[in-house]
Design an enzyme around this catalytic site. Structure first.
Site, PDB file in Angstrom:
ATOM      1  N   HIS A 180      26.465 -27.546 -48.878  1.00 10.55           N
ATOM      2  CA  HIS A 180      25.142 -28.022 -48.237  1.00 10.55           C
ATOM      3  C   HIS A 180      23.991 -28.137 -49.398  1.00 10.55           C
ATOM      4  O   HIS A 180      24.118 -27.602 -50.327  1.00 10.55           O
ATOM      5  CB  HIS A 180      24.688 -26.769 -47.141  1.00 10.55           C
ATOM      6  N   ASP A 183      29.100 -29.141 -39.906  1.00 14.19           N
ATOM      7  CA  ASP A 183      30.145 -30.311 -39.618  1.00 14.19           C
ATOM      8  C   ASP A 183      31.738 -29.667 -39.702  1.00 14.19           C
ATOM      9  O   ASP A 183      32.577 -30.337 -39.208  1.00 14.19           O
ATOM     10  CB  ASP A 183      29.818 -31.457 -40.553  1.00 14.19           C
ATOM     11  N   HIS A 235      25.228 -38.420 -43.786  1.00 14.82           N
ATOM     12  CA  HIS A 235      24.346 -37.890 -43.075  1.00 14.82           C
ATOM     13  C   HIS A 235      24.857 -37.316 -41.883  1.00 14.82           C
ATOM     14  O   HIS A 235      25.456 -36.297 -41.620  1.00 14.82           O
ATOM     15  CB  HIS A 235      22.968 -38.427 -42.830  1.00 14.82           C
TER      16      HIS A 235
END
Length: 469
Positions: free
Chosen positions: A350, A405, A304
């Site tokens: 994702h 990210d 996460h």
């Protein structure tokens, strides 16, 4: 002027003309009060009535089906909870109360001389569904500054943690210890009415958001700056500016980056681990401190909140092996070697998105504006051109595009924040804006204890008529 979004027009058609006046988050006059609690107090009864009417008419309507694979696959794609503050569209990315990230960047108030949205404005939007005025945002800034001081036992606790305790563990423990200050816990023990729950959840949430930068800054200073003082909150500055000052950074570009970072990481609908955890724990009527601490324990997991750290490690290893100025072909070969060894390219793909994450895009635009010649950014930009094509050639990825990210760690590195173990703490501070906004509404709308039905494999086999093997 009355605003009506496309989704709200659809909801109005569904409910019919006689009930369309209840669509308060879709068609409304912007509130003029600068007191957020007063604005909420006016909205909540109308929203309660809207949902009551909707459930009376459509409560038994089937909205989807559940497959065996969904149960074994982490409940991916299963529609299972109400989460009001944001919705994640596979093609468009996140929308905060119906507004895309570019729209938020354009419409939300900025700091004097700044170009990035203030997180205070995003919080107002998440809570109310309205784009706030500059005066309303200034009120939130002052309110958080007023509530920011930490109780002495939390300061003592932070100052006595061992240096080998992970920053996220320190954050979770400190937030849990703030439970001693919970107005909701005290009010509940005194037997307050359920209709008043939201008022105390609101107070605790405002207090917690106000205190998080102080906690996070103390963790940073204790671990990486020899325990130097975080200084004092300046009530004339915004939340992000105070946070960066307490961390020890004064570069105006870094302050702007922090405003952007804290805004775009704030919420990502309700099914992710941290958001769902806060929703679940909060449904037990645990106070916001306990619910948020639980969410942070979820965020600390490598699947996460640690992804941006993994991206930087991968990029650093790439640079060590290939050097800073590398050809496209060598990059392709490196990516293929990564994939052929059974690993993934961190920062790409994702669970929900099927296009480039708009949170990646706005960080890329920030980098193009402020650090276009930075070697690490140039590498990230080069990968953006190459990785998706390689992943498409491989044929396994449902989404070959970069997520948030893939970029955030590179920006933090550029401005001198090199401590990768700390990055998830910044993520956590930001995520409070979203999950606590929803927690206020969960109690305002009287959501019950979450209690889904679980099944064993044998029971599932019986249900579907399979033979046990």
């Amino acid at each position: 002027m009355t605003l009506l979004t496309a989704s709200s027009r659809a909801a109005a058609r569904l409910l019919g003309a006689k009930n369309s006046s209840c669509i308060i988050f879709a068609a409304r006059h912007a509130s003029t009060s600068t007191n957020l609690k007063d604005v909420l107090a006016n909205m909540i009864p109308k929203e309660q009535a809207r949902i009551k009417s909707f459930r009376q008419q459509y409560g038994s309507t089937v909205i989807g089906q559940i497959t065996v694979d969904m149960l074994y696959g982490g409940m991916r794609g299963m529609k299972g909870l109400i989460y009001e503050t944001s919705v994640l569209d596979p093609d468009e990315g996140i929308r905060f109360r119906g507004y895309s990230i570019p729209e938020c960047q354009k419409l939300l108030p900025k700091a004097p001389g700044g170009a990035e949205p203030l997180p205070e404005g995003l919080f107002w939007l998440l809570v109310t569904g309205e784009i706030p005025s500059q005066e309303q945002v200034n009120w939130v800034s002052r309110e958080w500054a007023k509530r920011a001081a930490l109780p002495s036992h939390v300061v003592t606790m932070l100052d006595n943690f061992p240096t080998n305790l992970h920053p996220m563990s320190q954050l979770s423990a400190a937030v849990t210890a703030l439970n001693s200050e919970s107005t909701f816990a005290r009010a509940y023990s005194e037997g307050i009415s359920r209709t008043k729950y939201w008022e105390f959840i609101y107070e605790d949430s405002m207090d917690l958001i106000a205190k998080l930068p102080c906690i996070a800054a103390k963790i940073y200073r204790n671990l990486y700056r020899e325990g130097s003082s975080i200084g004092a909150i300046d009530p004339a500055l915004d939340w992000s500016h105070n946070f960066t000052n307490m961390l020890g950074y004064t570069d105006t570009q870094f302050i702007e980056l922090m405003r952007l970072y804290l805004t775009i990481h704030s919420d990502h609908e309700g099914g992710n681990v941290s958001a769902h955890t806060s929703h679940l724990v909060g449904s037990a009527l645990s106070d916001p401190y306990l619910a948020f601490a639980a969410a942070m324990n979820g965020l600390a997991g490598p699947l996460h909140g640690l992804a941006n750290q993994e991206v930087l490690v991968w990029l650093t290893n790439l640079q060590k092996e290939l050097g800073e100025d590398v050809s496209d072909q060598k990059l392709r070969d490196f990516i293929w070697n990564t994939l052929n060894s059974g690993r993934v390219v961190p920062g790409y793909g994702h669970a929900v998105l099927r296009k480039t994450d708009p949170r990646y895009t706005c960080q890329r635009e920030f980098a193009l504006k402020h650090l276009p010649k930075d070697p690490l950014f140039k590498l990230v930009a080069q990968l953006y051109k190459i990785v998706p094509n390689v992943l498409l050639e491989q044929g396994k990825a449902k989404n070959p595009w970069p997520n948030v990210d893939a970029h955030s760690g590179v920006l933090l590195q550029y401005y001198g924040m090199k401590e990768m173990n700390y990055y998830t703490v910044l993520f956590g501070v930001s995520r409070a804006l979203g999950v606590l906004s929803q927690l206020i509404w969960s109690r305002a709308l009287g959501f019950p204890l979450e209690r889904p039905k679980s099944m064993s494999t044998d029971g599932l086999m019986v249900l579907v008529g399979a033979k046990s093997v």
